[in-house]
Design a protein around this motif. Structure first.
Motif, PDB file in Angstrom:
ATOM      1  N   ALA A 137     -52.899 -55.693  17.838  1.00 20.58           N
ATOM      2  CA  ALA A 137     -52.724 -54.274  17.502  1.00 20.58           C
ATOM      3  C   ALA A 137     -53.349 -53.380  18.558  1.00 20.58           C
ATOM      4  O   ALA A 137     -52.808 -52.322  18.895  1.00 20.58           O
ATOM      5  N   ALA A 138     -54.487 -53.799  19.109  1.00 20.50           N
ATOM      6  CA  ALA A 138     -55.118 -53.008  20.171  1.00 20.50           C
ATOM      7  C   ALA A 138     -54.296 -53.049  21.448  1.00 20.50           C
ATOM      8  O   ALA A 138     -54.183 -52.041  22.162  1.00 20.50           O
ATOM      9  N   ALA A 139     -53.697 -54.207  21.750  1.00 19.81           N
ATOM     10  CA  ALA A 139     -52.905 -54.325  22.980  1.00 19.81           C
ATOM     11  C   ALA A 139     -51.661 -53.446  22.937  1.00 19.81           C
ATOM     12  O   ALA A 139     -51.233 -52.911  23.972  1.00 19.81           O
ATOM     13  N   VAL A 140     -51.073 -53.278  21.762  1.00 22.79           N
ATOM     14  CA  VAL A 140     -49.868 -52.451  21.643  1.00 22.79           C
ATOM     15  C   VAL A 140     -50.166 -50.996  21.989  1.00 22.79           C
ATOM     16  O   VAL A 140     -49.316 -50.290  22.553  1.00 22.79           O
ATOM     17  N   THR A 141     -51.355 -50.534  21.683  1.00 20.56           N
ATOM     18  CA  THR A 141     -51.692 -49.129  21.929  1.00 20.56           C
ATOM     19  C   THR A 141     -51.997 -48.840  23.397  1.00 20.56           C
ATOM     20  O   THR A 141     -52.090 -47.673  23.779  1.00 20.56           O
ATOM     21  N   VAL A 142     -52.181 -49.864  24.210  1.00 18.08           N
ATOM     22  CA  VAL A 142     -52.502 -49.654  25.627  1.00 18.08           C
ATOM     23  C   VAL A 142     -51.227 -49.255  26.373  1.00 18.08           C
ATOM     24  O   VAL A 142     -50.230 -49.984  26.316  1.00 18.08           O
ATOM     25  N   PRO A 143     -51.199 -48.128  27.076  1.00 19.09           N
ATOM     26  CA  PRO A 143     -50.007 -47.758  27.851  1.00 19.09           C
ATOM     27  C   PRO A 143     -49.725 -48.782  28.955  1.00 19.09           C
ATOM     28  O   PRO A 143     -50.646 -49.409  29.486  1.00 19.09           O
ATOM     29  N   HIS A 144     -48.451 -48.929  29.295  1.00 19.29           N
ATOM     30  CA  HIS A 144     -48.079 -49.889  30.335  1.00 19.29           C
ATOM     31  C   HIS A 144     -48.706 -49.531  31.681  1.00 19.29           C
ATOM     32  O   HIS A 144     -49.008 -50.414  32.488  1.00 19.29           O
ATOM     33  N   LEU A 145     -48.887 -48.253  31.927  1.00 17.38           N
ATOM     34  CA  LEU A 145     -49.498 -47.848  33.193  1.00 17.38           C
ATOM     35  C   LEU A 145     -50.940 -48.342  33.283  1.00 17.38           C
ATOM     36  O   LEU A 145     -51.368 -48.857  34.325  1.00 17.38           O
ATOM     37  N   VAL A 146     -51.682 -48.212  32.184  1.00 12.67           N
ATOM     38  CA  VAL A 146     -53.052 -48.716  32.151  1.00 12.67           C
ATOM     39  C   VAL A 146     -53.058 -50.242  32.215  1.00 12.67           C
ATOM     40  O   VAL A 146     -53.901 -50.851  32.894  1.00 12.67           O
ATOM     41  N   GLY A 147     -52.117 -50.866  31.523  1.00 12.34           N
ATOM     42  CA  GLY A 147     -52.023 -52.320  31.574  1.00 12.34           C
ATOM     43  C   GLY A 147     -51.712 -52.833  32.973  1.00 12.34           C
ATOM     44  O   GLY A 147     -52.265 -53.847  33.413  1.00 12.34           O
ATOM     45  N   ALA A 148     -50.827 -52.128  33.683  1.00 16.64           N
ATOM     46  CA  ALA A 148     -50.498 -52.532  35.051  1.00 16.64           C
ATOM     47  C   ALA A 148     -51.707 -52.420  35.970  1.00 16.64           C
ATOM     48  O   ALA A 148     -51.969 -53.298  36.796  1.00 16.64           O
ATOM     49  N   ALA A 149     -52.462 -51.332  35.819  1.00 16.23           N
ATOM     50  CA  ALA A 149     -53.675 -51.169  36.631  1.00 16.23           C
ATOM     51  C   ALA A 149     -54.683 -52.266  36.312  1.00 16.23           C
ATOM     52  O   ALA A 149     -55.335 -52.811  37.226  1.00 16.23           O
TER      53      ALA A 149
END
Length: 274
Positions: free
Chosen positions: A96-108
């Motif tokens: 559930a926490a991972a879903v809330t992370v934007p892809h831009l932040v995840g890519a960084a």
């Protein structure tokens, strides 16, 4: 009729935006709404972009591989979550926490983790020249890893939401009849989860095919996926490149529509859906 009228206030703006945006893109790709010059019907924009076929194959490859990994990981993650033990609850909270992370932040974050001077290389004590090219490398590993990580959490939560109220009775009945855990997974869990798994995978595939920020940050400069190519052409200093950008967007839209149509046909044939 009453239900339709209640939906119309939300449906009409969405239809106007979607049809308007898609229609404008199609008209621009056909040369009927140029930024400079006179309008003229033409398909030159579909022929003018270099390496269009290679970019389309690359986009499909990234989307297929990352979606396949996300589907497998998401399904087994959902099975772990619905098991109800403490490990499943922890995994569910992390998902559930991972879903809330934007892809831009995840890519960084993935870039900082997998680069040749990143966190993982430092923890393992590997020199930058000996570290494999995971970021901006020939395999597009970092891009696929980011999409697979993010979309697997999405797939897992969709499946959990579907099975949470249905699985207990079926699983207990199969266990009473003597089915082992592997048999229940194959004959009960997977058939019940298959429609949700296919729907979630289709959504993840469509998003991956049209998303540009992850491939732009973590991928190579050449060749480039369709989404990155469309953005580059759209922001080009040459105004004549705008129809080519629209043509790339139209091709992306057609590929996405074809995949969605195939997925819908597959869903309608599933026994659990019927």
């Amino acid at each position: 009729m009453r239900a339709t009228l209640l939906v119309l206030p939300a449906l009409i703006p969405v239809v106007i935006v979607v049809i308007g945006g898609v229609g404008t893109t199609v008209v621009q790709s056909l040369g009927l709404m140029p930024l400079v010059g006179s309008p003229a019907l033409s398909v030159a924009a579909f022929e003018g972009s270099d390496d269009l076929l290679g970019s389309a194959l690359l986009s499909l490859g990234i989307a297929v591989v990352s979606t396949a990994i996300a589907a497998v990981v998401g399904f087994f993650t959902a099975v772990l979550i619905i098991s109800g033990n403490w490990g499943g609850r922890i995994v569910g909270a992390l998902g559930a926490a991972a879903v809330t992370v934007p892809h831009l932040v995840g890519a960084a974050s993935v870039g900082l983790l997998l680069s040749d001077s990143g966190v993982l290389a430092r923890l393992l004590g590997v020199a930058p020249e000996a570290w494999p090219a995971l970021v901006a490398g020939p395999t597009w590993f970092a891009v696929i890893a980011e999409y697979a990580w993010k979309e697997s959490a999405f797939v897992a939560l969709i499946i959990v939401g579907t099975l949470a109220t249905r699985i207990t009775s079926y699983d207990e009945t199969a266990a009473v009849l003597g089915a082992h855990r592997s048999a229940r997974l194959r004959l009960v869990l997977f058939p019940l989860a298959a429609p949700s798994l296919l729907v979630a995978s289709t959504i993840a595939f469509a998003y991956t095919l049209g998303s540009y920020e992850v491939a732009w940050l973590l991928g190579k400069t050449y060749p480039e996926p369709l989404s990155v190519m469309a953005l580059r052409l759209f922001n080009s200093a040459s105004l004549t490149a705008r129809p080519e950008a629209a043509a790339v967007a139209v091709i992306t839209l057609l590929l996405t529509g074809a995949i969605i149509a195939v997925a819908m046909l597959g869903i309608r044939r599933m026994r659990a859906w019927q």
